[in-house]
Write a protein that holds these residues in place. Structure first.
Motif, PDB file in Angstrom:
ATOM      1  N   GLU A 144       0.847  -1.181   0.000  1.00  0.00           N
ATOM      2  CA  GLU A 144       0.000   0.000   0.000  1.00  0.00           C
ATOM      3  C   GLU A 144       0.886   1.235   0.000  1.00  0.00           C
ATOM      4  O   GLU A 144       2.062   1.167   0.377  1.00  0.00           O
TER       5      GLU A 144
ATOM      6  N   TYR B 213       2.480   4.812   1.225  1.00  0.00           N
ATOM      7  CA  TYR B 213       2.749   5.389   2.537  1.00  0.00           C
ATOM      8  C   TYR B 213       1.778   6.529   2.801  1.00  0.00           C
ATOM      9  O   TYR B 213       1.442   7.307   1.900  1.00  0.00           O
ATOM     10  N   ALA B 214       1.319   6.633   4.030  1.00  0.00           N
ATOM     11  CA  ALA B 214       0.262   7.592   4.382  1.00  0.00           C
ATOM     12  C   ALA B 214       0.628   9.029   4.045  1.00  0.00           C
ATOM     13  O   ALA B 214      -0.237   9.827   3.672  1.00  0.00           O
TER      14      ALA B 214
ATOM     15  N   GLU C  63       2.968   9.951   1.739  1.00  0.00           N
ATOM     16  CA  GLU C  63       3.764   9.945   0.512  1.00  0.00           C
ATOM     17  C   GLU C  63       3.632  11.253  -0.262  1.00  0.00           C
ATOM     18  O   GLU C  63       4.607  11.784  -0.795  1.00  0.00           O
TER      19      GLU C  63
ATOM     20  N   GLN D 200      -1.662   5.151  12.747  1.00  0.00           N
ATOM     21  CA  GLN D 200      -1.767   5.143  11.289  1.00  0.00           C
ATOM     22  C   GLN D 200      -0.532   4.556  10.624  1.00  0.00           C
ATOM     23  O   GLN D 200      -0.635   3.755   9.678  1.00  0.00           O
ATOM     24  N   GLN D 201       0.656   4.934  11.087  1.00  0.00           N
ATOM     25  CA  GLN D 201       1.898   4.601  10.395  1.00  0.00           C
ATOM     26  C   GLN D 201       2.684   3.467  11.039  1.00  0.00           C
ATOM     27  O   GLN D 201       3.746   3.093  10.539  1.00  0.00           O
TER      28      GLN D 201
ATOM     29  N   GLN E   3       2.478  -0.204   6.604  1.00  0.00           N
ATOM     30  CA  GLN E   3       3.038   1.144   6.515  1.00  0.00           C
ATOM     31  C   GLN E   3       4.559   1.142   6.722  1.00  0.00           C
ATOM     32  O   GLN E   3       5.274   1.946   6.125  1.00  0.00           O
TER      33      GLN E   3
ATOM     34  N   ALA F  50       5.885   0.273   3.464  1.00  0.00           N
ATOM     35  CA  ALA F  50       5.714   1.375   2.514  1.00  0.00           C
ATOM     36  C   ALA F  50       6.763   2.463   2.731  1.00  0.00           C
ATOM     37  O   ALA F  50       7.331   2.999   1.764  1.00  0.00           O
TER      38      ALA F  50
END
Length: 487
Positions: A219, A221-222, A224, A373-374, A379, A382
């Motif tokens: 997926e 990266y949050a 990115e 989240q990360q 993640q 990612a």
């Protein structure tokens, strides 16, 4: 005479040494400049010879000899380990030094100044004030000190008083991180207690367990889309350099944040979040860790002297994130000791005005959100993929935010539980009576860290940990490089 100088000759390669490359997260541009002194202070008299011999014995157990490796730079500019086949007086596993004073620690002019708990938040001593006490005179402070000698990467310095003991380990940051440090102490204590069978096998002796991390992200990266690239990164670098030139002075200080103050901040923050939660969301109880609250408090502390409350600047609040837990099921199994670096960062992007004007609960909740989240495995993969790409193309770590961003770094060492280290097997005399202390015999009452950054700016960088003793908490945080000229 004396006009011309030459660089010291590097030690010749020893044919019997085992040569292996450093792991991917060890030989990085961000870690190479740093050498660390890390000291434990005990209110007991410990046997220095017992400490030395047990540490020496640890490096004779199987793959643990890797800790006695010499650092070398190969023809490609990469760091590598040269591990002696065996250790002896000519090539010991580590450098050892010992100082003994026939006085109590309170009578020593410098040791008596070591920080003590305070009842209110306080900025205390400079971390490098104790350099002459906690290390030998010719101790290493930069990477070249290792490359130009045949010393191992670890130095052990013990200072003995009539009622106390100081134990300092010194190493380059390329060797290990916070949790690696705890794994090293645990193995040392096993040997000290005669439990060599309990020493965990070493993970990743000659192969890099993290070599595949980031090669198969599933997926994006949050953050990115917030990666700073190209001309935007150039502007960011120019602004950062301007600040360093205009405000060049940095100091490293120690902050003591008492438990009562922290508990009040956390309770208030949780109450505020509960009050703001939607009435329909009755199944969700707000959660904030002590680290979330402290990160928010430190961010405000760092920004208040430098920015107006109306500032529109973006702030990247970056928390170090250990990877051992999230990778425990495959790459870094807990039944092995990983003495290396295994961490990355989680990022919270916030406008400065919100950190400065909104309640601490808001900033703390954003830190908690960034971790949730990360901090997932997907993640982590990612971000590792972006790191691979950025290192390959630019030779540096990726940066997220915008060109005007201000950076604040926090490293929470709570999980290392260093105040729980039990060196009682080496105690020969109790220094402080049991009724007058809040920690057990052979357990440190103070932990001290001093980094040597060799020109790398470390302003607005904070590292620290929580101490538990007798049901109370003492939070001690090293403030590395606050911009004191604006305070």
């Amino acid at each position: 005479m004396g006009v011309f100088t030459s660089k010291p000759a590097r030690p010749a390669q020893v044919p019997t040494d085992t040569i292996i490359p450093l792991h991917s997260k060890d030989d990085t541009a961000s870690l190479r400049p740093f050498v660390l002194d890390f000291a434990l202070c005990f209110d007991d008299v410990l046997d220095p010879e017992k400490l030395r011999s047990s540490f020496e014995r640890l490096m004779e157990i199987g793959d643990w000899r890797k800790l006695g490796a010499r650092l070398r730079l190969n023809d490609s500019g990469k760091l590598e380990y040269h591990i002696p086949a065996s250790f002896d007086a000519q090539r010991p596993a580590f450098r050892y030094s010992h100082m003994k004073y026939e006085t109590s620690i309170s009578e020593h002019p410098l040791a008596s100044k070591l920080p003590k708990p305070t009842s209110r938040p306080a900025v205390l001593n400079s971390t490098d004030e104790f350099q002459s006490l906690l290390r030998r005179k010719d101790g290493p402070t930069k990477l070249h000190d290792y490359l130009n000698s045949d010393d191992g990467q670890l130095s052990l310095h013990i200072v003995s008083f009539s009622d106390a003991t100081l134990i300092t380990l010194t190493w380059p940051h390329t060797l290990l991180d916070g949790m690696g440090r705890r794994a090293l102490y645990d193995a040392w204590i096993c040997v000290l207690n005669g439990r060599e069978a309990d020493v965990l096998p070493l993970q990743g002796f000659s192969t890099d367990p993290l070599a595949t991390l980031g090669t198969q992200p599933t997926e994006p990266y949050a953050l990115e889309k917030y990666q700073i690239k190209g001309f935007a990164f150039f502007i960011f670098a120019v602004r950062y350099a301007y600040e360093l030139i205009w405000y060049p002075k940095e100091e490293m200080r120690i902050i003591c944040l008492p438990a009562a103050h922290l508990n009040t901040m956390r309770s208030t923050a949780l109450s505020e979040l509960s009050a703001c939660a939607p009435d329909t969301d009755t199944d969700t109880t707000p959660f904030l860790s002590d680290g979330d609250v402290i990160s928010a408090w430190l961010a405000r502390l760092a920004l208040s002297p430098t920015l107006p409350q109306t500032s529109q600047r973006t702030v990247l609040l970056m928390n170090a994130f250990g990877l051992r837990g999230v990778l425990a099921n495959d790459l870094l199994p807990p039944h092995k000791a990983y003495i290396a670096n295994a961490s990355n960062s989680v990022h919270a992007l916030l406008p400065a005005r919100e950190i400065l004007t909104r309640p601490l609960s808001y900033t703390a909740s954003q830190v908690r959100r960034s971790i949730a989240q990360q901090g997932t495995r997907a993640q982590i993969e990612a971000l590792a993929a972006i790191e691979r790409e950025t290192y390959a193309s630019c030779g540096r770590s990726p940066v997220f935010g915008d060109s005007s961003m201000k950076l604040i770094v926090v490293s929470n060492w709570t999980k290392t539980k260093l105040f729980e280290l039990d060196f009682s097997a080496a105690v020969v005399r109790v220094g402080v009576p049991l009724e007058g202390r809040r920690h057990g015999v052979g357990r440190p009452r103070y932990v001290h860290s001093c980094p040597y950054s060799n020109g790398v700016p470390i302003r607005n960088a904070f590292s620290g940990f929580r101490k538990g003793c007798g049901g109370k908490l003492l939070d001690e945080w090293d403030v590395e490089g606050r911009d004191l000229e604006k305070d």
